[in-house]
Scaffold this active site. Structure first.
Site, PDB file in Angstrom:
ATOM      1  N   GLU A 175       0.819  -1.218   0.000  1.00 22.13           N
ATOM      2  CA  GLU A 175       0.000   0.000   0.000  1.00 22.13           C
ATOM      3  C   GLU A 175       0.853   1.270   0.000  1.00 22.13           C
ATOM      4  O   GLU A 175       0.837   2.047   0.962  1.00 22.13           O
ATOM      5  CB  GLU A 175      -0.980  -0.037   1.184  1.00 22.13           C
ATOM      6  N   GLU A 298      -5.434  -9.140   0.173  1.00 21.79           N
ATOM      7  CA  GLU A 298      -6.111  -8.916   1.447  1.00 21.79           C
ATOM      8  C   GLU A 298      -7.615  -8.959   1.196  1.00 21.79           C
ATOM      9  O   GLU A 298      -8.300  -7.951   1.231  1.00 21.79           O
ATOM     10  CB  GLU A 298      -5.665  -7.581   2.070  1.00 21.79           C
TER      11      GLU A 298
END
Ligand SMILES: *[C@@H]1O[C@H](CO)[C@@H](O)[C@H](O)[C@H]1NC(C)=O
Ligand SMILES: *[C@@H]1O[C@H](CO)[C@@H](O)[C@H](O)[C@H]1NC(C)=O
Ligand SMILES: *[C@@H]1O[C@H](CO)[C@@H](O)[C@H](O)[C@H]1NC(C)=O
Ligand SMILES: *[C@@H]1O[C@H](CO)[C@@H](O)[C@H](O)[C@H]1NC(C)=O
Ligand SMILES: *[C@@H]1O[C@H](CO)[C@@H](O)[C@H](O)[C@H]1NC(C)=O
Ligand SMILES: *[C@@H]1O[C@H](CO)[C@@H](O)[C@H](O)[C@H]1NC(C)=O
Ligand SMILES: *[C@@H]1O[C@H](CO)[C@@H](O)[C@H](O)[C@H]1NC(C)=O
Ligand SMILES: *[C@@H]1O[C@H](CO)[C@@H](O)[C@H](O)[C@H]1NC(C)=O
Length: 642
Positions: A175, A298
């Site tokens: 991220e 995720e």
């Protein structure tokens, strides 16, 4: 003590029973199924530097959590994605030419634990700042990343060999558009340089180790950008990388497009929907990327692992995870934006903490037992852990998900898989049935008939196991006992007795076209059932390997072993045997210490009470299959408390 109503009625005969609904399987098309859901991940607690991450990953409770995860059936979890692993690498100094020198001691120790002892492949994320080398040398980020990646890989190749690392995965910074992760404060341009540098380092690794000059180093795929992909302005790094790739695919540094999409309110369908929406947007903008495999690192029901949510404690999370996997499979077969789905990973390998032992997004409930001296940790496997084990039993070819209507609004999801056949070593069939996650108002009493052609061979046997509220739900027992912070030995044993799927029925099959009838009228929702059918010619159970006994606390041990990958499909349960050290010349016999336990997974926690109050002695285990045949015993291992 436990409510155990007759939940399913299984009739193995061709019968004309009066049923309210039925479903008959016609010709089914099976497609090759790679088990794409076998990744888990977590972020270690503590400071993000060498000391913090080293201490966090060396903690006995973190290692026991991983040991438990690795003690799922073989193939249930194959990859583990742990943020900041590279912080285990310690910067030493710059050499004469200004090139950093690193100490890999802590990194090696941890990787050896994962790879050699637990047999889990790491997902190495190239993120971190060992010894601040990147912040101290902002102009040389490219060179230093290229060097760190190459050096780290070469070091591991020497230790483990290229071939044994073939399943490892490599990924760019997690991220990168979030301040919490982008600790180097990389600008967009520097970030793009960094990704190219990682790609170069990965490509160079192994070059010096080919035996002949014609041996090119093994190509290692790079995953990225592990992005959240919110707005273009808010998340420019991951979008820019895609733009760059779309312009010149040959210079695209990534081979697998990884992204993160979770559900909103905890439902499985939302995760798939959110992924489809994102990928459709990406492919519209950057059509050349359609050729890349995609991965959702995720793929969780709802964001925020540590936020306590009751559904994450019980059977609901297990059913949601299974449903999510089935819906990804359906989406993959449907030929849309997820048709090149490579894998999904669950971010649920965290260690839960008080007072949210069960309710955080984890596979295990963690009890920190502060009242013992010294304190220790106790783990209980949650239904979602059991769910991963059930999925591991699926075959190598699968049909599309099927829906069997229960009423106008609700259906049972059915997923059929097979292995073997066509001249192969016997035949095997595994089918998962999933109830609706919920049904309000109550589904009317209802018999649901499902005709399954179980004609896989003249001689075969079947087994059904169930995951249902209350009777396979340790959280329920714990809350009934008043949610004690320190559950006593009695309660811990009771919870462990309900932590595995429940054996429902097993036996031989004598007839072709046997049919399965499910009476769902009295089953509390939600439930999951795994049906396995094995032909007698399927490979026999092999002997359990690598039996290990580790201390939990005084007079309590965690016993686990490795399964042979090709022979445990038809396993019914394990047996754990113990022989006390012969004291005072008495002859002591082997005792079956797992009597009355259903142990479909390769672990057992032994906490004797009563006369035999010692764990000191010899251990051995064996499997029993659906034909009631036993495997050879494992090696005998001796355990001695200090
Ligand atoms: C990155 O930026 C934050 C906030 O702007 C700052 O606190 C931090 O020190 C910076 N980190 C580095 C490595 O420059
Ligand atoms: C999610 O739950 C919240 C609160 O219960 C609700 O307000 C919202 O509408 C739900 N969203 C969806 C997409 O179901
Ligand atoms: C998911 O997408 C489908 C098709 O676009 C839509 O019908 C459905 O309502 C969506 N479900 C959710 C929970 O967003
Ligand atoms: C069941 O499967 C067997 C073996 O594939 C096949 O020969 C038989 O015709 C099938 N029966 C039905 C009713 O589909
Ligand atoms: C089952 O047994 C019958 C009778 O022995 C034989 O004719 C048939 O080929 C066998 N079928 C299979 C699938 O093995
Ligand atoms: C253990 O705990 C349970 C529930 O908290 C309690 O009912 C029971 O009496 C305890 N047993 C012992 C031996 O202390
Ligand atoms: C045990 O002690 C640790 C460290 O002091 C604390 O964080 C934790 O909450 C305690 N656990 C319980 C159940 O009280
Ligand atoms: C195995 O043993 C169990 C219990 O004795 C029995 O119910 C079952 O039918 C047996 N299975 C086979 C395949 O004979």
């Amino acid at each position: 003590m436990l409510p155990s109503p007759l939940l399913l009625l299984l009739l193995l005969c061709v019968s004309g029973h009066n049923v309210h609904a039925h479903y008959t399987s016609g010709d089914v098309v099976y497609h090759p199924l790679s088990h794409f859901w076998t990744g888990v991940g977590f972020c270690p607690a503590g400071d993000i530097d060498h000391e913090g991450i080293s201490a966090a990953l060396a903690a006995p409770e973190v290692q026991m959590n991983l040991r438990q995860i690795a003690a799922l059936p073989v193939g249930a979890v194959t990859h583990i994605r742990i943020h900041w692993l590279l912080e285990l690498v310690q910067f030493l100094q710059y050499d004469m030419s200004g090139v950093p020198m690193y100490d890999f001691g802590k990194f090696d120790t941890f990787i050896d634990f994962l790879h050699e002892e637990l047999r889990l492949s790491p997902v190495l994320e190239f993120m971190g700042n060992p010894g601040q080398v990147f912040t101290e040398n902002p102009q040389q980020i490219s060179f230093f990343w290229d060097h760190l990646v190459k050096t780290t890989l070469n070091h591991q190749i020497v230790r483990h060999g290229s071939a044994r690392m073939a399943n490892w995965r490599y990924e760019t910074w997690n991220e990168p558009d979030l301040h919490g992760y982008n600790t180097l404060n990389l600008t967009v341009d520097y970030y793009l340089d960094y990704v190219q540098a990682v790609r170069r380092g990965l490509s160079k690794a192994g070059a010096a180790h080919g035996h002949s000059s014609s041996n090119l180093p093994m190509y290692r795929a790079l995953r990225g950008p592990a992005g959240l992909f919110k707005s273009l302005n808010g998340h420019p790094r991951c979008w820019k990388l895609l733009e760059l790739c779309n312009q010149r695919m040959v210079h695209c540094p990534i081979d697998v497009l990884s992204f993160h999409r979770k559900g909103l309110n905890g439902s499985a369908v939302e995760i798939v929907n959110a992924s489809l929406t994102l990928l459709q947007q990406i492919f519209e903008e950057y059509p050349n990327l359609k050729q890349l495999p995609v991965a959702n690192d995720e793929a969780d029901p709802v964001a925020g692992w540590s936020t306590p949510r009751e559904f994450q404690a019980d059977v609901r999370y297990g059913v949601t995870l299974m449903s999510m996997v089935m819906q990804h499979w359906h989406a993959k077969l449907s030929g849309g934006a997820l048709s090149r789905l490579e894998s999904i990973s669950h971010d649920n390998a965290f260690l839960s903490y008080h007072p949210h032992e069960f309710t955080q997004r984890t596979l295990l409930a963690h009890f920190r037992m502060n009242e013992t001296q010294p304190p220790h940790s106790q783990f209980v496997q949650k239904p979602v852990y059991a769910a991963l084990g059930m999925l591991a039993k699926l075959g190598s070819r699968a049909a599309d998900m099927e829906l069997v209507n229960m009423d106008t609004k609700h259906s049972v999801q059915v997923w059929r898989t097979v292995s073997g056949g066509m001249g192969g070593p016997g035949q095997y069939m595994a089918t998962i049935f999933l109830s609706p996650e919920e049904a309000v108002p109550k589904i009317t009493p209802f018999h649901h008939k499902y005709t399954l052609n179980m004609s896989i061979a003249n001689e075969s046997a079947f087994i059904t196991e169930l995951m249902v509220p209350q009777s396979t739900d340790p959280f329920h027992l714990w809350t009934q006992a008043g949610s004690p912070a320190y559950p006593n030995a009695t309660l811990r044993e009771a919870m462990r007795r309900v932590q595995t799927p429940r054996l429902y029925e097993t036996g031989p099959i004598w007839q072709y076209n046997s049919e399965l009838v499910i009476n769902s009228a009295s089953i509390p929702l939600p439930w999951a059932m795994l049906l396995r059918v094995c032909s007698a010619t399927w490979p026999k159970l092999k002997r359990p390997q690598q039996l290990s006994i580790v201390e939990v606390t005084h007079r309590e041990v965690f016993i686990s072993w490795r399964e042979h990958p090709k022979s445990t499909q038809c396993l019914r349960s394990y047996e754990v045997w113990f022989k006390q050290r012969g004291g005072q010349g008495f002859a002591v016999d082997w005792q079956l210490i797992s009597r009355d336990w259903h142990l479909p997974y390769p672990s057992f926690q032994y906490a004797p009470n009563g006369q035999i109050s010692s764990v000191n002695g010899f251990y051995k285990v064996r499997g029993v299959d659906v034909f009631n045949e036993t495997s050879p015993f494992s090696q005998i291992v001796e355990y001695l408390e200090l």
